[in-house]
Design a protein around this motif. Structure first.
Motif, PDB file in Angstrom:
ATOM      1  N   LEU A 265     -23.264 -24.648  28.056  1.00 54.16           N
ATOM      2  CA  LEU A 265     -23.376 -25.368  26.785  1.00 54.16           C
ATOM      3  C   LEU A 265     -24.745 -25.123  26.164  1.00 54.16           C
ATOM      4  N   ASP A 266     -24.735 -24.911  24.872  1.00 56.38           N
ATOM      5  CA  ASP A 266     -25.978 -24.628  24.153  1.00 56.38           C
ATOM      6  C   ASP A 266     -26.684 -25.939  23.787  1.00 56.38           C
ATOM      7  N   LYS A 267     -27.020 -26.700  24.828  1.00 57.27           N
ATOM      8  CA  LYS A 267     -27.750 -27.955  24.658  1.00 57.27           C
ATOM      9  C   LYS A 267     -28.511 -28.196  25.954  1.00 57.27           C
ATOM     10  N   ASP A 268     -29.539 -29.005  25.889  1.00 58.46           N
ATOM     11  CA  ASP A 268     -30.381 -29.179  27.072  1.00 58.46           C
ATOM     12  C   ASP A 268     -29.918 -30.302  27.991  1.00 58.46           C
ATOM     13  N   ASN A 269     -28.977 -31.136  27.522  1.00 56.03           N
ATOM     14  CA  ASN A 269     -28.544 -32.260  28.340  1.00 56.03           C
ATOM     15  C   ASN A 269     -27.157 -32.694  27.880  1.00 56.03           C
ATOM     16  N   TYR A 270     -26.175 -32.610  28.775  1.00 53.97           N
ATOM     17  CA  TYR A 270     -24.797 -32.933  28.403  1.00 53.97           C
ATOM     18  C   TYR A 270     -24.421 -34.372  28.736  1.00 53.97           C
ATOM     19  N   LYS A 301     -30.482 -24.504  27.877  1.00 52.82           N
ATOM     20  CA  LYS A 301     -29.030 -24.613  27.990  1.00 52.82           C
ATOM     21  C   LYS A 301     -28.674 -25.337  29.285  1.00 52.82           C
ATOM     22  N   THR A 302     -27.445 -25.816  29.357  1.00 54.83           N
ATOM     23  CA  THR A 302     -27.006 -26.510  30.560  1.00 54.83           C
ATOM     24  C   THR A 302     -25.667 -25.939  31.020  1.00 54.83           C
TER      25      THR A 302
END
Length: 375
Positions: A265-270, A301-302
């Motif tokens: 996922l293109d985010k640092d924290n899901y 990313k995560t």
């Protein structure tokens, strides 16, 4: 297969399986001047604790593994190979969007009932247990209710357990849940053990160091040429499925398997936590693992993994033995055969048809040498 396809060499031990049990055994053998050959049918070492580096994160490819023990000797033993971080296992449960702390503690009880004190929580649980009137639990459902009452059972046990086992709770034996952890404190630490953490750099570091000085063959199926492999060593250390070793002579033992679905996922924290259990029946997976949180990662990313339980079938990876009466009776037949094999050592969860935590696996392997793990 021609004998000259292998280097003619005599080994003290042929170790089938490059997982934790096999690696500990190989390390101890090497320290004593023994020659070992380790085989594994997979293309990597580490068995189910293997980690794959994805987007800078050590991804637990076969499910979450958190090392924990109260045995200082075992803790010192693993720390000789790698430094462990201070990760504390604090999973949470998601029931249809409602979030609860695990194990069941005062945070859980406050969310469920609005209670604040341990006395209030105990009273609520005892009230529900009494109302259920279960004297002798006949199945898992009755056993669970007799331990934690109906509210906790319905939201946090029943549907999750049925997904995990692929069977209705009323059709599962009571002994599967001998106890359920209930704490009347505001402590979210899942384990009671004194020591816990994740190896810095992932579990591969431990296995690589344990196997130093030992010959290794990956992508090698022991059963593809068992007769010739057996001739290469004085003894065999077998960590695979015990019924497979004996050609399923009495029938197949049953397991539960798992399917993993990774997503970058293109985010640092899901989800803000390493492990979130989904305890409702409508969600097809049992949990989501967000791997970066095991090592307090700050990657942009995560990587998350959804875990889907499944009935094991040949060709799948076996994870959890189905230790019901039928399977334990069958296992006993194979165990008796194993005892007659003078040149084969059976060890690990598959060979002993028993679920082991990592510290138990290490302890069992060390006991074979009769040694103090820190010597």
């Amino acid at each position: 297969m021609r004998e000259d396809e292998y280097i003619v060499k005599q080994y003290d031990y042929l170790i089938v399986g490059a997982g934790l049990f096999g690696a500990v055994f190989a390390h101890e053998a090497f320290k004593r001047g023994k020659k070992c050959l380790v085989l594994d049918r997979r293309n990597h070492i580490g068995g189910n604790i293997y980690c794959e580096k994805i987007e800078g994160t050590n991804v637990h490819k076969y499910g979450a593994h958190i090392f924990h023990t109260s045995d200082k000797k075992i803790w010192d033993y693993v720390n000789q190979f790698v430094e462990f971080n201070r990760y504390t296992n604090s999973p949470i449960a998601n029931y249809k969007g409602e979030i609860y702390n695990l194990p069941f503690n005062m945070n859980t009880f406050n969310k469920l009932w609005g209670v604040v004190t341990p006395k209030e929580a105990k009273s609520k649980i005892e009230e529900q247990k009494a109302a259920a009137g279960i004297r002798e639990p006949k199945n898992l459902e009755e056993q669970a209710i007799s331990l934690v009452g109906t509210d906790i059972y319905k939201k946090l046990v029943k549907e999750y357990t049925e997904k995990q086992w692929g069977r209705k709770a009323v059709d599962l034996p009571a002994f599967i849940i001998r106890r359920l952890p209930v704490r009347f404190t505001y402590d979210n630490n899942y384990f009671d053990d004194k020591y816990q953490g994740i190896p810095v750099g992932g579990y591969n570091v431990i296995i690589e160091k344990m196997l130093e000085g030992t010959e290794l063959m990956l992508n090698k199926d022991y059963f593809s040429d068992k007769e010739n492999f057996d001739k290469m060593a004085e003894k065999v250390v077998f960590t695979g499925m015990i019924d497979e070793f004996f050609g399923h002579r009495f029938g197949r033992l049953e397991y539960r398997s798992l399917r993993f679905e990774d997503e970058i996922l293109d985010k640092d924290n899901y989800q803000g936590n390493a492990v979130v259990n989904y305890t409702d029946a409508e969600t097809p997976f049992t949990r989501i693992i967000e791997h970066k949180h095991f090592e307090f990662g700050t990657q942009p990313k995560t990587v998350i993994t959804r875990e889907y339980p499944a009935e094991w079938k040949p060709g799948d990876e076996p994870y959890y033995p189905v230790n019901d009466e039928k399977n334990m009776h069958l296992y006993e037949k194979y165990r008796e055969l194993a005892e007659r094999e003078k040149n084969v050592i059976f060890g690990g969860r598959l060979a002993e048809y028993k679920y082991y935590d990592m510290h138990n696996v290490i302890s069992k392997a060390l006991l074979l040498w009769g040694s103090d793990p820190i010597k």
